[in-house]
Design a protein around this motif. Structure first.
Motif, PDB file in Angstrom:
ATOM      1  N   HIS A 104     -98.530 -17.197 -35.679  1.00 37.30           N
ATOM      2  CA  HIS A 104     -98.673 -18.578 -35.192  1.00 37.30           C
ATOM      3  C   HIS A 104     -98.028 -19.493 -36.230  1.00 37.30           C
ATOM      4  O   HIS A 104     -98.518 -19.591 -37.359  1.00 37.30           O
ATOM      5  CB  HIS A 104    -100.165 -18.891 -35.006  1.00 37.30           C
ATOM      6  CG  HIS A 104    -100.459 -20.218 -34.365  1.00 37.30           C
ATOM      7  ND1 HIS A 104    -101.621 -20.438 -33.649  1.00 37.30           N
ATOM      8  CD2 HIS A 104     -99.780 -21.387 -34.327  1.00 37.30           C
ATOM      9  CE1 HIS A 104    -101.631 -21.692 -33.206  1.00 37.30           C
ATOM     10  NE2 HIS A 104    -100.528 -22.285 -33.624  1.00 37.30           N
TER      11      HIS A 104
ATOM     12  N   LYS B  89    -104.611 -12.568 -33.620  1.00 34.54           N
ATOM     13  CA  LYS B  89    -103.625 -13.600 -33.956  1.00 34.54           C
ATOM     14  C   LYS B  89    -104.152 -14.425 -35.117  1.00 34.54           C
ATOM     15  O   LYS B  89    -105.363 -14.686 -35.187  1.00 34.54           O
ATOM     16  CB  LYS B  89    -103.386 -14.505 -32.733  1.00 34.54           C
ATOM     17  CG  LYS B  89    -102.573 -15.756 -33.038  1.00 34.54           C
ATOM     18  CD  LYS B  89    -102.214 -16.530 -31.805  1.00 34.54           C
ATOM     19  CE  LYS B  89    -103.087 -17.735 -31.519  1.00 34.54           C
ATOM     20  NZ  LYS B  89    -103.344 -18.665 -32.628  1.00 34.54           N
TER      21      LYS B  89
ATOM     22  N   THR C 144    -105.420 -19.681 -22.726  1.00 36.45           N
ATOM     23  CA  THR C 144    -106.652 -19.361 -23.434  1.00 36.45           C
ATOM     24  C   THR C 144    -107.717 -19.010 -22.402  1.00 36.45           C
ATOM     25  O   THR C 144    -107.639 -19.424 -21.231  1.00 36.45           O
ATOM     26  CB  THR C 144    -107.165 -20.542 -24.283  1.00 36.45           C
ATOM     27  OG1 THR C 144    -107.485 -21.629 -23.420  1.00 36.45           O
ATOM     28  CG2 THR C 144    -106.149 -20.963 -25.337  1.00 36.45           C
TER      29      THR C 144
ATOM     30  N   TYR D 120    -112.233 -18.165 -22.588  1.00 38.49           N
ATOM     31  CA  TYR D 120    -113.363 -18.043 -23.519  1.00 38.49           C
ATOM     32  C   TYR D 120    -114.568 -17.367 -22.864  1.00 38.49           C
ATOM     33  O   TYR D 120    -115.650 -17.311 -23.457  1.00 38.49           O
ATOM     34  CB  TYR D 120    -113.789 -19.429 -24.023  1.00 38.49           C
ATOM     35  CG  TYR D 120    -112.636 -20.312 -24.450  1.00 38.49           C
ATOM     36  CD1 TYR D 120    -111.934 -20.063 -25.628  1.00 38.49           C
ATOM     37  CD2 TYR D 120    -112.249 -21.397 -23.667  1.00 38.49           C
ATOM     38  CE1 TYR D 120    -110.872 -20.870 -26.011  1.00 38.49           C
ATOM     39  CE2 TYR D 120    -111.192 -22.214 -24.045  1.00 38.49           C
ATOM     40  CZ  TYR D 120    -110.508 -21.938 -25.213  1.00 38.49           C
ATOM     41  OH  TYR D 120    -109.452 -22.746 -25.585  1.00 38.49           O
TER      42      TYR D 120
ATOM     43  N   VAL E 236     -96.565 -17.344 -31.741  1.00 36.03           N
ATOM     44  CA  VAL E 236     -96.792 -18.634 -31.091  1.00 36.03           C
ATOM     45  C   VAL E 236     -96.091 -19.712 -31.922  1.00 36.03           C
ATOM     46  O   VAL E 236     -96.214 -19.730 -33.152  1.00 36.03           O
ATOM     47  CB  VAL E 236     -98.314 -18.928 -30.994  1.00 36.03           C
ATOM     48  CG1 VAL E 236     -98.573 -20.375 -30.581  1.00 36.03           C
ATOM     49  CG2 VAL E 236     -98.973 -17.963 -30.018  1.00 36.03           C
TER      50      VAL E 236
ATOM     51  N   ASP F 119    -108.144 -14.711 -31.696  1.00 35.69           N
ATOM     52  CA  ASP F 119    -107.828 -15.394 -32.953  1.00 35.69           C
ATOM     53  C   ASP F 119    -108.707 -14.888 -34.082  1.00 35.69           C
ATOM     54  O   ASP F 119    -109.882 -14.570 -33.867  1.00 35.69           O
ATOM     55  CB  ASP F 119    -108.095 -16.899 -32.799  1.00 35.69           C
ATOM     56  CG  ASP F 119    -106.823 -17.698 -32.590  1.00 35.69           C
ATOM     57  OD1 ASP F 119    -105.726 -17.222 -32.938  1.00 35.69           O
ATOM     58  OD2 ASP F 119    -106.940 -18.830 -32.076  1.00 35.69           O
TER      59      ASP F 119
ATOM     60  N   GLU G   7     -96.087 -23.705 -32.205  1.00 36.95           N
ATOM     61  CA  GLU G   7     -96.822 -24.882 -31.726  1.00 36.95           C
ATOM     62  C   GLU G   7     -96.206 -26.161 -32.274  1.00 36.95           C
ATOM     63  O   GLU G   7     -96.009 -26.288 -33.495  1.00 36.95           O
ATOM     64  CB  GLU G   7     -98.301 -24.768 -32.145  1.00 36.95           C
ATOM     65  CG  GLU G   7     -99.128 -25.959 -31.667  1.00 36.95           C
ATOM     66  CD  GLU G   7    -100.633 -25.733 -31.725  1.00 36.95           C
ATOM     67  OE1 GLU G   7    -101.075 -24.608 -32.058  1.00 36.95           O
ATOM     68  OE2 GLU G   7    -101.373 -26.692 -31.432  1.00 36.95           O
TER      69      GLU G   7
ATOM     70  N   LEU H  71    -105.633 -15.536 -24.438  1.00 38.64           N
ATOM     71  CA  LEU H  71    -105.929 -15.776 -25.852  1.00 38.64           C
ATOM     72  C   LEU H  71    -107.348 -16.315 -26.002  1.00 38.64           C
ATOM     73  O   LEU H  71    -107.668 -17.388 -25.468  1.00 38.64           O
ATOM     74  CB  LEU H  71    -104.935 -16.804 -26.428  1.00 38.64           C
ATOM     75  CG  LEU H  71    -105.267 -17.321 -27.830  1.00 38.64           C
ATOM     76  CD1 LEU H  71    -105.202 -16.180 -28.856  1.00 38.64           C
ATOM     77  CD2 LEU H  71    -104.321 -18.450 -28.232  1.00 38.64           C
TER      78      LEU H  71
ATOM     79  N   ILE I 234     -95.899 -23.670 -27.384  1.00 39.48           N
ATOM     80  CA  ILE I 234     -96.864 -24.676 -26.912  1.00 39.48           C
ATOM     81  C   ILE I 234     -96.374 -25.982 -27.537  1.00 39.48           C
ATOM     82  O   ILE I 234     -96.450 -26.155 -28.752  1.00 39.48           O
ATOM     83  CB  ILE I 234     -98.333 -24.300 -27.245  1.00 39.48           C
ATOM     84  CG1 ILE I 234     -99.282 -25.454 -26.887  1.00 39.48           C
ATOM     85  CG2 ILE I 234     -98.532 -23.833 -28.687  1.00 39.48           C
ATOM     86  CD1 ILE I 234    -100.765 -25.041 -26.814  1.00 39.48           C
TER      87      ILE I 234
ATOM     88  N   VAL J  12    -103.811 -24.324 -23.570  1.00 37.80           N
ATOM     89  CA  VAL J  12    -105.276 -24.272 -23.611  1.00 37.80           C
ATOM     90  C   VAL J  12    -105.742 -24.552 -22.178  1.00 37.80           C
ATOM     91  O   VAL J  12    -105.319 -25.550 -21.569  1.00 37.80           O
ATOM     92  CB  VAL J  12    -105.798 -25.328 -24.609  1.00 37.80           C
ATOM     93  CG1 VAL J  12    -107.303 -25.474 -24.499  1.00 37.80           C
ATOM     94  CG2 VAL J  12    -105.390 -24.938 -26.038  1.00 37.80           C
TER      95      VAL J  12
ATOM     96  N   VAL K  34     -97.737 -20.922 -23.704  1.00 33.59           N
ATOM     97  CA  VAL K  34     -99.196 -20.833 -23.740  1.00 33.59           C
ATOM     98  C   VAL K  34     -99.761 -22.239 -23.617  1.00 33.59           C
ATOM     99  O   VAL K  34     -99.173 -23.189 -24.131  1.00 33.59           O
ATOM    100  CB  VAL K  34     -99.722 -20.140 -25.032  1.00 33.59           C
ATOM    101  CG1 VAL K  34     -99.238 -20.788 -26.300  1.00 33.59           C
ATOM    102  CG2 VAL K  34    -101.249 -20.055 -25.036  1.00 33.59           C
TER     103      VAL K  34
ATOM    104  N   GLY L  51    -108.910 -18.115 -28.157  1.00 32.98           N
ATOM    105  CA  GLY L  51    -108.459 -18.936 -29.270  1.00 32.98           C
ATOM    106  C   GLY L  51    -109.610 -19.574 -30.016  1.00 32.98           C
ATOM    107  O   GLY L  51    -110.696 -19.788 -29.458  1.00 32.98           O
ATOM    108  N   ASP L  52    -109.342 -19.900 -31.284  1.00 33.72           N
ATOM    109  CA  ASP L  52    -110.371 -20.648 -32.016  1.00 33.72           C
ATOM    110  C   ASP L  52    -110.419 -22.098 -31.526  1.00 33.72           C
ATOM    111  O   ASP L  52    -111.292 -22.873 -31.945  1.00 33.72           O
ATOM    112  CB  ASP L  52    -110.167 -20.560 -33.538  1.00 33.72           C
ATOM    113  CG  ASP L  52    -108.833 -21.107 -33.994  1.00 33.72           C
ATOM    114  OD1 ASP L  52    -108.013 -21.516 -33.148  1.00 33.72           O
ATOM    115  OD2 ASP L  52    -108.597 -21.144 -35.233  1.00 33.72           O
ATOM    116  N   SER L  53    -109.545 -22.451 -30.562  1.00 33.92           N
ATOM    117  CA  SER L  53    -109.670 -23.741 -29.875  1.00 33.92           C
ATOM    118  C   SER L  53    -110.997 -23.812 -29.127  1.00 33.92           C
ATOM    119  O   SER L  53    -111.385 -24.885 -28.661  1.00 33.92           O
ATOM    120  CB  SER L  53    -108.502 -23.939 -28.900  1.00 33.92           C
ATOM    121  OG  SER L  53    -108.388 -22.825 -28.032  1.00 33.92           O
TER     122      SER L  53
HETATM  123  O1  KIV Z   1    -106.648 -21.433 -30.466  1.00 34.64           O
HETATM  124  C1  KIV Z   1    -105.783 -21.662 -29.619  1.00 34.64           C
HETATM  125  O2  KIV Z   1    -106.072 -22.005 -28.461  1.00 34.64           O
HETATM  126  C2  KIV Z   1    -104.392 -21.505 -29.995  1.00 34.64           C
HETATM  127  C3  KIV Z   1    -103.374 -22.032 -29.032  1.00 34.64           C
HETATM  128  C4  KIV Z   1    -103.220 -23.485 -29.244  1.00 34.64           C
HETATM  129  C5  KIV Z   1    -102.096 -21.299 -29.130  1.00 34.64           C
HETATM  130  O3  KIV Z   1    -104.086 -21.013 -31.039  1.00 34.64           O
END
Ligand code: KIV
Length: 271
Positions: A143, A119, A28, A30, A186, A89, A188, A47, A209, A221, A219, A49-51
């Motif tokens: 995912h 994604k 990931t 950001y 993905v 995401d 998970e 990625l 993951i 985070v 993958v 990611g929405d994480s």
């Molecule tokens: O949002 C994210 O970081 C993810 C990963 C956990 C694959 O979707």
């Protein structure tokens, strides 16, 4: 994939890597700073990611993250990456209503950020969305397994696909999204043998993951991978202690400011 080739990772390289048995790497990112570092390290896929909700925005889940939250980081990562294939995401609530909503969100993401793909989570239930977005010329990464946006329904972060029936349903979901046009998926928190089975039956790459070593790629985070926090999930190996190094740098800076030794002659201007 070899960290220096190709010059720019594109969608066909993902499938070719699987065919050659070359593992794909994904992290990931950001922001532009980390995206540049990971890109220079040869990470194949980044990625957004929405994480970001849990890791950067202080939420306890990914559910509050919005499209507006993801657009600036996605633009920063896509702008900084020279080689990596950048994926953004689609956050909770921005695609589930149907193909029209999913396509509108994806088009906005592509126009406003410069990412290479989107994604989102789900199997058969989002196959129509994947088809509509793919038909519009936008690559989609799926995912499956533990899908954090459904954490309330799933009862929190729990391994998915355990038992014959659940494993079979997971395989069916994987085939459904591949047939709908997904370019990778993905997986998970899936038992390693189930992820291996999915990897075997699909011709698109699986990116694991917490899904064992037989996936076509992995993958993590980045804050987990780099050891930025005290706690990280069991499947997320810490490959560095960057949080401790950053804290030490901040303490050294504060000590020198308080002691009057920074700035010194090398870090100030003469008259
Ligand atoms: O949002 C994210 O970081 C993810 C990963 C956990 C694959 O979707």
């Amino acid at each position: 994939m070899t960290p220096t080739t190709p010059k720019r990772v594109r969608v066909h390289h993902l499938r070719e890597a699987k065919e050659r048995g070359e593992r794909l790497t994904m992290l990931t990112a950001y922001d532009a700073v980390t995206a540049r570092i990971f890109d220079e390290a040869g990470i194949d896929m980044l990625l957004v990611g929405d994480s970001i909700g849990n890791t950067m925005h202080g939420h306890t889940t990914t559910l509050p993250v919005t499209v507006d939250d993801l657009i600036p980081p996605a633009r920063a990562v896509a702008g900084a990456a020279r080689r990596a294939f950048v994926v953004a995401d689609l956050p909770f609530g921005s695609y589930e209503a149907g193909p029209e909503q999913a396509l509108a969100t994806s088009v906005r993401m592509m126009k406003e950020t410069g990412v290479a793909a989107v994604k989102f989570e789900g199997g058969k239930r989002v196959a129509a969305q994947i088809r509509a977005i793919t038909d519009a010329g936008i690559p989609v990464v799926g995912h499956l397994g533990y899908t954090p946006q459904s954490e309330n329904l799933l009862g929190g972060p729990r391994v998915q696909g355990r038992g014959d029936l659940a494993a079979e349903l997971l395989c069916e979901d994987a085939v459904a999204i591949q047939e709908a046009g997904a370019v990778a998926v993905v997986l998970e928190m899936v038992p390693a043998p189930v992820a291996a089975r999915v990897t075997e039956i699909l011709h698109i790459p699986t990116i694991g993951i917490g899904a064992g070593t037989q996936c076509d790629g992995q993958v993590l985070v980045w804050v987990d991978m780099a050891g930025m926090t005290d706690w990280s999930p069991r499947f997320a190996k810490r490959f560095g202690e960057v949080g401790a190094a950053l804290k030490a740098a901040a303490s050294a800076y504060a000590d020198e400011v308080r002691g009057g030794t920074f700035p010194d002659a090398d870090h100030q201007f003469d008259a």
